[in-house]
Design an enzyme around this catalytic site. Structure first.
Site, short mmCIF file in Angstrom:
data_model
loop_
_atom_site.label_atom_id
_atom_site.label_comp_id
_atom_site.label_asym_id
_atom_site.label_seq_id
_atom_site.Cartn_x
_atom_site.Cartn_y
_atom_site.Cartn_z
CE LYS A 35 -0.30 -0.06 5.04
NZ LYS A 35 -1.19 0.02 6.22
NE ARG A 136 -6.61 0.74 11.36
CZ ARG A 136 -5.36 0.58 10.94
NH1 ARG A 136 -4.55 1.64 10.84
NH2 ARG A 136 -4.89 -0.60 10.61
CG HIS A 164 -3.16 -3.85 12.61
ND1 HIS A 164 -2.21 -4.40 11.79
CD2 HIS A 164 -2.76 -2.57 12.85
CE1 HIS A 164 -1.27 -3.49 11.53
NE2 HIS A 164 -1.58 -2.38 12.17
NE ARG A 226 -1.85 -7.85 8.33
CZ ARG A 226 -2.40 -8.13 9.51
NH1 ARG A 226 -2.96 -9.30 9.74
NH2 ARG A 226 -2.39 -7.23 10.47
CE1 TYR A 270 9.96 32.85 0.62
CE2 TYR A 270 10.54 30.51 0.53
CZ TYR A 270 10.07 31.67 -0.09
OH TYR A 270 9.72 31.63 -1.41
CB CYS A 317 12.28 26.80 -0.28
SG CYS A 317 13.49 27.92 0.43
CG MET A 318 7.00 24.19 -3.18
SD MET A 318 5.75 25.05 -4.16
CE MET A 318 4.67 25.65 -2.86
CG ASP A 319 9.88 24.22 -5.82
OD1 ASP A 319 9.17 23.20 -5.89
OD2 ASP A 319 9.42 25.37 -5.93
#
Length: 383
Positions: A35, A136, A164, A226, A270, A317-319
């Protein structure tokens, strides 16, 4: 390469880790959790490699599209969807892809049976989820035998009973986990006895052990395990027992994009959160939080360049992210140049940055570190 930032996935390491699972549970079938794109490692290449090596008996996913992707790639092994399907398109698509369904109450059983009949899928496989303490998804222990009988009455094929273990990865959770396993063993035996009494075949797959359970607990009469995070080379917790060695499968790399001098007293990034104590060399690295490199690494994390460790300065930063390469010394070049390899996770020279280290710095777990690596970061698989 169009984008310097990439993750290299060692499929041979993943195969070796699953072999360790088989060594710890030699009598059990192995369902590998793929997953979340195999925890960020690439579900299709991982699954195909494990099938080729004969190491996975089944796979586990969370969503129907994850299962459909595996089927489209040619995976024919059983696939269990851990999260119950909602009725309608999702349920129909899962049944159409021959995905084993998780059921946990009358409604999920009846919905699955109705959808299977409508699609002319006789005896569609399901696994009954029993809640032994995770709180859950799953039926109550007292309801398991009755619901198992209802599954048979509905014309579904009960292929598995499972639960689980939320604290199997730490010594502090051992007593709770042992109580879960005992209760699960009792209810599983009751289901099997009830089926035998009416001439139904026994349920083939009784499973409870996630990575923590495999590494630290006696598995009793369970017939399948698992593995999730341990398949990719990471222990679930720093305190998890380590009876076998695991190999980290992922290396995250990029290249230096820019190097410049800044004078003492200048700030970086920043918010101006870091100030140069002396004249410094600053490297700009083309990776940021849009790639999944968390802002929690700001002014705390590190990267490897030329076999040396350099601290992150300023905010991620973002990039892009900046590194402090050290003081400027007259007549000496910068310690790194544009194009030099940078390692965010993995080994370089004698240095290593592990997912456990980054997870601890971020206040999280290794699962999140690898799952955060974004889709725009290409995965390069080799064996």
């Amino acid at each position: 390469m169009l984008y310097a930032t990439h993750a290299v996935i060692d499929l041979a390491a993943i195969a070796d880790n699953v072999r360790q699972v088989r060594a710890l549970a030699p009598e059990a079938r192995v369902l590998v959790a793929v997953k979340a794109d195999a925890y960020g490692h690439g579900a299709v290449p991982v699954a195909l490699h494990l099938v080729e090596q004969g190491l996975a008996d089944a796979f586990g996913v969370a969503t129907t599209p994850e299962a459909v992707e595996l089927r489209a790639a040619g995976v024919t092994q059983p696939i269990l969807k851990f999260v119950p399907c909602l009725p309608g398109d999702e349920l129909d698509a899962a049944i159409g892809a021959d995905v084993s369904l998780t059921v946990h109450d009358e409604t999920t059983i009846d919905d699955a049976a109705a959808a299977a009949r409508a699609l002319e899928r006789e005896a569609h496989p399901v696994h009954l989820k029993v809640d032994t303490g995770m709180r859950r998804v799953g039926c109550e222990l007292a309801d398991a035998v009755r619901l198992a009988a209802r599954i048979a009455e509905a014309g579904l094929d009960l292929q598995g009973i499972y639960t689980h273990l939320p604290t199997s990865d730490t010594p502090a959770g051992r007593e709770f986990t042992n109580a879960q396993l005992d209760a699960f063993a009792q209810v599983s035996q009751q289901v099997q006895a009830d089926r035998a009494a009416v001439g139904l075949p026994l349920v083939p797959f009784i499973h409870a052990a996630n990575s923590g359970g495999i590494l630290g607990h006696e598995l009793g009469a369970t017939s399948m395990v698992r593995p999730g995070i341990m398949a990719y080379g990471y222990y679930p917790d720093a305190q998890t027992p380590r009876p076998v060695p695991l190999r980290q499968a992922l290396t995250w790399r990029t290249q230096v994009a820019y190097v410049k001098q800044i004078p003492a007293g200048d700030t970086v990034g920043y918010g101006r959160t870091w100030t140069a104590p002396t004249d410094r060399w600053i490297a700009t690295i083309p990776v940021g939080y849009a790639d999944g490199f968390s802002r929690l690494n700001s002014n705390r994390g590190r990267m490897l360049v030329g076999g040396r460790s350099y601290p992150i300065v300023g905010r991620v930063c973002m990039d892009q992210t900046m590194l402090d390469l050290g003081p400027v010394r007259p007549g000496e070049p910068a310690p790194a140049q544009v194009g030099d390899e940078v390692v965010l996770l993995g080994n370089q020279g004698d240095e290593q940055i592990s997912t456990d280290e980054m997870a601890e710095l971020m206040g999280t777990i290794s699962y999140e570190v690898t799952c955060l690596i974004g889709a725009r970061v290409p995965r390069m698989h080799h064996s």
